[in-house]
Design a protein around this motif. Structure first.
Motif, PDB file in Angstrom:
ATOM      1  N   VAL A  87     -74.240  45.434 -38.179  1.00 45.70           N
ATOM      2  CA  VAL A  87     -72.908  45.747 -37.690  1.00 45.70           C
ATOM      3  C   VAL A  87     -72.764  45.231 -36.262  1.00 45.70           C
ATOM      4  O   VAL A  87     -73.743  45.194 -35.501  1.00 45.70           O
ATOM      5  CB  VAL A  87     -72.654  47.271 -37.752  1.00 45.70           C
ATOM      6  N   TYR A  88     -71.537  44.834 -35.923  1.00 44.84           N
ATOM      7  CA  TYR A  88     -71.246  44.314 -34.593  1.00 44.84           C
ATOM      8  C   TYR A  88     -70.376  45.322 -33.845  1.00 44.84           C
ATOM      9  O   TYR A  88     -69.321  45.724 -34.329  1.00 44.84           O
ATOM     10  CB  TYR A  88     -70.522  42.970 -34.695  1.00 44.84           C
ATOM     11  N   VAL A  89     -70.849  45.699 -32.656  1.00 47.14           N
ATOM     12  CA  VAL A  89     -70.133  46.649 -31.818  1.00 47.14           C
ATOM     13  C   VAL A  89     -70.101  46.107 -30.399  1.00 47.14           C
ATOM     14  O   VAL A  89     -71.163  45.869 -29.786  1.00 47.14           O
ATOM     15  CB  VAL A  89     -70.800  48.050 -31.840  1.00 47.14           C
ATOM     16  N   ASP A  90     -68.903  45.870 -29.874  1.00 48.09           N
ATOM     17  CA  ASP A  90     -68.720  45.371 -28.503  1.00 48.09           C
ATOM     18  C   ASP A  90     -69.498  44.074 -28.254  1.00 48.09           C
ATOM     19  O   ASP A  90     -70.150  43.905 -27.219  1.00 48.09           O
ATOM     20  CB  ASP A  90     -69.136  46.441 -27.485  1.00 48.09           C
ATOM     21  N   GLY A  91     -69.461  43.199 -29.219  1.00 46.36           N
ATOM     22  CA  GLY A  91     -70.132  41.919 -29.068  1.00 46.36           C
ATOM     23  C   GLY A  91     -71.621  41.950 -29.311  1.00 46.36           C
ATOM     24  O   GLY A  91     -72.283  40.909 -29.190  1.00 46.36           O
ATOM     25  N   GLN A  92     -72.179  43.112 -29.620  1.00 42.75           N
ATOM     26  CA  GLN A  92     -73.606  43.239 -29.879  1.00 42.75           C
ATOM     27  C   GLN A  92     -73.811  43.609 -31.342  1.00 42.75           C
ATOM     28  O   GLN A  92     -73.018  44.341 -31.937  1.00 42.75           O
ATOM     29  CB  GLN A  92     -74.255  44.301 -28.979  1.00 42.75           C
TER      30      GLN A  92
ATOM     31  N   ILE B 143     -70.009  64.400 -59.513  1.00 38.71           N
ATOM     32  CA  ILE B 143     -71.129  63.600 -59.012  1.00 38.71           C
ATOM     33  C   ILE B 143     -70.766  63.155 -57.607  1.00 38.71           C
ATOM     34  O   ILE B 143     -69.720  62.532 -57.394  1.00 38.71           O
ATOM     35  CB  ILE B 143     -71.394  62.383 -59.911  1.00 38.71           C
ATOM     36  N   GLN B 144     -71.601  63.506 -56.634  1.00 35.18           N
ATOM     37  CA  GLN B 144     -71.321  63.208 -55.234  1.00 35.18           C
ATOM     38  C   GLN B 144     -72.229  62.075 -54.750  1.00 35.18           C
ATOM     39  O   GLN B 144     -73.385  61.969 -55.160  1.00 35.18           O
ATOM     40  CB  GLN B 144     -71.527  64.457 -54.362  1.00 35.18           C
ATOM     41  N   LYS B 145     -71.651  61.259 -53.865  1.00 36.37           N
ATOM     42  CA  LYS B 145     -72.388  60.162 -53.244  1.00 36.37           C
ATOM     43  C   LYS B 145     -72.316  60.337 -51.732  1.00 36.37           C
ATOM     44  O   LYS B 145     -71.232  60.266 -51.151  1.00 36.37           O
ATOM     45  CB  LYS B 145     -71.803  58.814 -53.658  1.00 36.37           C
ATOM     46  N   CYS B 146     -73.468  60.567 -51.132  1.00 32.42           N
ATOM     47  CA  CYS B 146     -73.557  60.803 -49.693  1.00 32.42           C
ATOM     48  C   CYS B 146     -74.370  59.676 -49.056  1.00 32.42           C
ATOM     49  O   CYS B 146     -75.382  59.225 -49.612  1.00 32.42           O
ATOM     50  CB  CYS B 146     -74.205  62.153 -49.399  1.00 32.42           C
ATOM     51  N   SER B 147     -73.940  59.256 -47.887  1.00 34.69           N
ATOM     52  CA  SER B 147     -74.588  58.145 -47.183  1.00 34.69           C
ATOM     53  C   SER B 147     -75.488  58.672 -46.075  1.00 34.69           C
ATOM     54  O   SER B 147     -75.132  59.618 -45.358  1.00 34.69           O
ATOM     55  CB  SER B 147     -73.531  57.211 -46.591  1.00 34.69           C
ATOM     56  N   LEU B 148     -76.645  58.053 -45.940  1.00 33.22           N
ATOM     57  CA  LEU B 148     -77.583  58.305 -44.857  1.00 33.22           C
ATOM     58  C   LEU B 148     -77.929  56.962 -44.236  1.00 33.22           C
ATOM     59  O   LEU B 148     -78.471  56.089 -44.916  1.00 33.22           O
ATOM     60  CB  LEU B 148     -78.842  59.015 -45.354  1.00 33.22           C
ATOM     61  N   THR B 149     -77.621  56.815 -42.959  1.00 35.17           N
ATOM     62  CA  THR B 149     -77.825  55.544 -42.274  1.00 35.17           C
ATOM     63  C   THR B 149     -78.866  55.719 -41.186  1.00 35.17           C
ATOM     64  O   THR B 149     -78.677  56.508 -40.256  1.00 35.17           O
ATOM     65  CB  THR B 149     -76.503  55.043 -41.663  1.00 35.17           C
ATOM     66  N   ALA B 150     -79.969  54.990 -41.301  1.00 42.33           N
ATOM     67  CA  ALA B 150     -81.038  55.014 -40.295  1.00 42.33           C
ATOM     68  C   ALA B 150     -80.826  53.851 -39.340  1.00 42.33           C
ATOM     69  O   ALA B 150     -80.762  52.690 -39.754  1.00 42.33           O
ATOM     70  CB  ALA B 150     -82.404  54.925 -40.968  1.00 42.33           C
ATOM     71  N   SER B 151     -80.736  54.161 -38.054  1.00 44.22           N
ATOM     72  CA  SER B 151     -80.479  53.127 -37.059  1.00 44.22           C
ATOM     73  C   SER B 151     -81.123  53.544 -35.742  1.00 44.22           C
ATOM     74  O   SER B 151     -81.523  54.696 -35.553  1.00 44.22           O
ATOM     75  CB  SER B 151     -78.972  52.925 -36.871  1.00 44.22           C
ATOM     76  N   THR B 152     -81.243  52.588 -34.832  1.00 48.40           N
ATOM     77  CA  THR B 152     -81.750  52.871 -33.491  1.00 48.40           C
ATOM     78  C   THR B 152     -80.578  53.162 -32.561  1.00 48.40           C
ATOM     79  O   THR B 152     -79.458  52.670 -32.766  1.00 48.40           O
ATOM     80  CB  THR B 152     -82.555  51.692 -32.955  1.00 48.40           C
ATOM     81  N   ILE B 153     -80.839  53.923 -31.535  1.00 47.87           N
ATOM     82  CA  ILE B 153     -79.770  54.337 -30.633  1.00 47.87           C
ATOM     83  C   ILE B 153     -79.429  53.242 -29.634  1.00 47.87           C
ATOM     84  O   ILE B 153     -78.262  52.927 -29.394  1.00 47.87           O
ATOM     85  CB  ILE B 153     -80.174  55.633 -29.897  1.00 47.87           C
ATOM     86  N   THR B 154     -80.433  52.629 -29.036  1.00 50.75           N
ATOM     87  CA  THR B 154     -80.207  51.721 -27.903  1.00 50.75           C
ATOM     88  C   THR B 154     -80.560  50.271 -28.173  1.00 50.75           C
ATOM     89  O   THR B 154     -80.056  49.380 -27.477  1.00 50.75           O
ATOM     90  CB  THR B 154     -81.022  52.204 -26.692  1.00 50.75           C
ATOM     91  N   PHE B 155     -81.413  49.993 -29.140  1.00 52.45           N
ATOM     92  CA  PHE B 155     -81.923  48.639 -29.311  1.00 52.45           C
ATOM     93  C   PHE B 155     -80.992  47.787 -30.165  1.00 52.45           C
ATOM     94  O   PHE B 155     -80.558  48.231 -31.247  1.00 52.45           O
ATOM     95  CB  PHE B 155     -83.321  48.664 -29.934  1.00 52.45           C
ATOM     96  N   HIS B 156     -80.717  46.561 -29.705  1.00 49.20           N
ATOM     97  CA  HIS B 156     -79.965  45.600 -30.505  1.00 49.20           C
ATOM     98  C   HIS B 156     -80.891  44.974 -31.535  1.00 49.20           C
ATOM     99  O   HIS B 156     -82.122  45.164 -31.509  1.00 49.20           O
ATOM    100  CB  HIS B 156     -79.353  44.523 -29.615  1.00 49.20           C
ATOM    101  N   ASP B 157     -80.303  44.163 -32.433  1.00 47.60           N
ATOM    102  CA  ASP B 157     -81.152  43.524 -33.431  1.00 47.60           C
ATOM    103  C   ASP B 157     -82.019  42.416 -32.834  1.00 47.60           C
ATOM    104  O   ASP B 157     -82.943  41.939 -33.475  1.00 47.60           O
ATOM    105  CB  ASP B 157     -80.296  42.971 -34.569  1.00 47.60           C
ATOM    106  N   THR B 158     -81.710  42.012 -31.598  1.00 48.06           N
ATOM    107  CA  THR B 158     -82.588  41.058 -30.922  1.00 48.06           C
ATOM    108  C   THR B 158     -83.854  41.722 -30.400  1.00 48.06           C
ATOM    109  O   THR B 158     -84.813  41.041 -30.043  1.00 48.06           O
ATOM    110  CB  THR B 158     -81.845  40.395 -29.758  1.00 48.06           C
TER     111      THR B 158
END
Length: 477
Positions: free
Chosen positions: A241-246, A187-202
């Motif tokens: 998630v936090y990356v480089d203070g963003q 039984i395999q578990k694969c992750s799919l993560t949908a995110s924006t490339i440039t926009f912060h959560d603000t």
């Protein structure tokens, strides 16, 4: 409601409105076959000429400024709701750890500058606009390792409340950390993560419009592939998630899929089981026959050829070795061990009579006494010791002749002849005794070989049964 159309050589008119606001392609009689033929009722998407002109004029600035995030207050984030449905599992490459799937992702958000009153446009509640006319979020799947080759959706829906709905298919070639240890029951578990490339959560926040149970239920109904993999569960949740203070907002999906093992059971496990059962039954061949060793060697070579044939069906991975490959290797090891056991037993039974030694006392005690009781094998009676022996008192002497001086020469010849006969009989007796001892020794070693064969066969069965139990427990846990 009337609809006017023009050919390519005619001047700009209400036709442009039709081109901008129709989602479904129209039939070939429009624009000199500019659009492909289509069927279906799309009158609910149309606008009259006057309404279309006013609509274009009213939202002209919105179409021109499509690169700007459609919010009135730039300090407020734009909430985007995601709806995801898995349509097919196209394949899973165990060697490269790549999952190929086909999903439908629908995004919806509110455009603050694209709101109208339906009564002003003949009761029109929604229109279809070309996707390049409005701002679109740069949502992507972070696990993708290849470009998306799926067709792009050219249109999106806009409701009079400002709600924009944009759906598109995605052919996702994503990386997946695989564990092939329990192949083909894995039984395999694969992750799919949908995110924006440039926009912060603000600026942009992604949200799930459905629960994990709703996504799973809908995907199981819509999934089209009935191949090797079966969809079990889709777990979806929102994370930050936090990356480089963003901080970035994204939606994580965990797709759980189960392999259908029947193909591998029929083509791998069943033939291997037949060969192993044949090897176990080969212990019942006569121990003192050389055909048993030949049969086991032929069986082992056949199993080796079987492994070469099924090599391409086994998954390869640098981090994990599947249990089925270990099963095949251990089965081959058992076959080699049984061949070695046969060689040892044949060597014990078929010794050279001149080099055969007497059975040691400890071997006689352990094997012929306790081993015979353990495996219900009684020793044979020593029939060769029943041969009559010539008594030692049968020697011929010449004491009688010395007391009588009148013995004739014929008596002396007779005495010599009798002595030779006695010596010959003694030699025959010794030969029979040696033959009796050799046959008795051969019979003892034969019984030792049979008892050792039963013992090694029992050990073989115990270890093989323990291996099968461990393997089944590992697969079924």
């Amino acid at each position: 409601m009337t609809l006017r159309y023009r050919t390519r050589d005619q001047s700009f008119g209400p036709l442009v409105i039709f081109e901008h606001f129709y989602w479904a392609p129209v039939s070939t009689w429009m624009w000199g076959q500019r659009f492909p033929a289509a069927t279906g009722n799309f009158s609910h998407l149309s606008l009259s000429d006057s309404d279309g002109a006013r609509f274009l004029k009213m939202f002209a600035e919105v179409f021109e400024n499509r690169a700007i995030r459609p919010v009135r207050n730039f300090s407020q984030p734009l909430d985007i709701n995601l709806t995801i449905c898995l349509h097919a599992i196209l394949g899973l490459d165990e060697k490269q750890e790549i999952l190929t799937s086909y999903i439908w992702m629908e995004q919806s958000w509110f455009h603050d500058f694209l709101v109208w009153d339906p009564s002003d446009y003949s009761g029109k509640h929604s229109v279809a606009l070309p996707a390049e006319k409005l701002w679109l979020p740069d949502t992507f799947i972070t696990e993708m390792v290849d470009e998306d080759k799926s067709p792009q959706a050219p249109y999106l829906y806009v409701h009079h409340t400002g709600k924009v709905v944009y759906g598109k298919p995605l052919r996702i070639v994503s990386s997946c950390n695989l564990n092939i240890l329990y192949f083909p029951f894995d039984i395999q578990k694969c992750s799919l993560t949908a995110s924006t490339i440039t926009f912060h959560d603000t600026d942009v926040r992604l949200h799930l419009e459905q629960t994990s149970e709703e996504i799973t239920s809908k995907s199981k109904k819509m999934i089209a592939s009935k191949g090797e993999w079966e969809l079990t569960q889709i777990n979806a949740h929102e994370e930050k998630v936090y990356v480089d203070g963003q901080s970035y907002h994204f939606v994580a999906l965990e797709v759980t899929i189960k392999r259908r093992p029947m193909f591998y059971i029929v083509n791998l496990l069943v033939p291997s089981a037949f060969l192993m059962v044949t090897d176990i039954l080969s212990f019942y061949l006569p121990t003192h026959s050389f055909d048993r060793a030949s049969f086991k060697m032929t069986l082992m070579l056949g199993y080796s050829v079987f492994l070469i044939i099924v090599k391409d069906l086994l998954p390869s991975n640098s981090t994990h070795t599947p249990l089925i490959a270990i099963c095949f290797l251990v089965s081959l090891t058992f076959m080699v061990t049984s061949l070695f056991e046969t060689i040892i037993i044949i060597n014990v039974i078929h010794q050279n009579p001149r080099q055969r030694k007497a059975v040691p006392k400890w071997v006689r005690t352990i094997v012929l006494y306790y081993g015979a009781k353990l495996f219900w094998r009684r020793g044979k009676e020593r029939v060769y010791r029943r041969v009559s022996r010539v008594p030692r008192t049968a020697n011929v002497t010449d004491q009688g002749c010395e007391s009588k001086s009148s013995c004739s020469a014929e008596m002396e010849v007779l005495q010599v002849l009798l002595r030779k006969i006695a010596e010959g009989v003694e030699e025959i007796k010794q030969c029979v005794e040696r033959r009796d001892q050799e046959r008795e020794l051969e019979d003892e070693w034969l019984r030792i070989g049979h008892i050792l064969d039963c013992f090694l066969h029992s050990v073989y069965l115990i270890f093989f049964a323990a291996f099968l139990l461990i393997l089944c427990f590992a697969w079924l846990k």
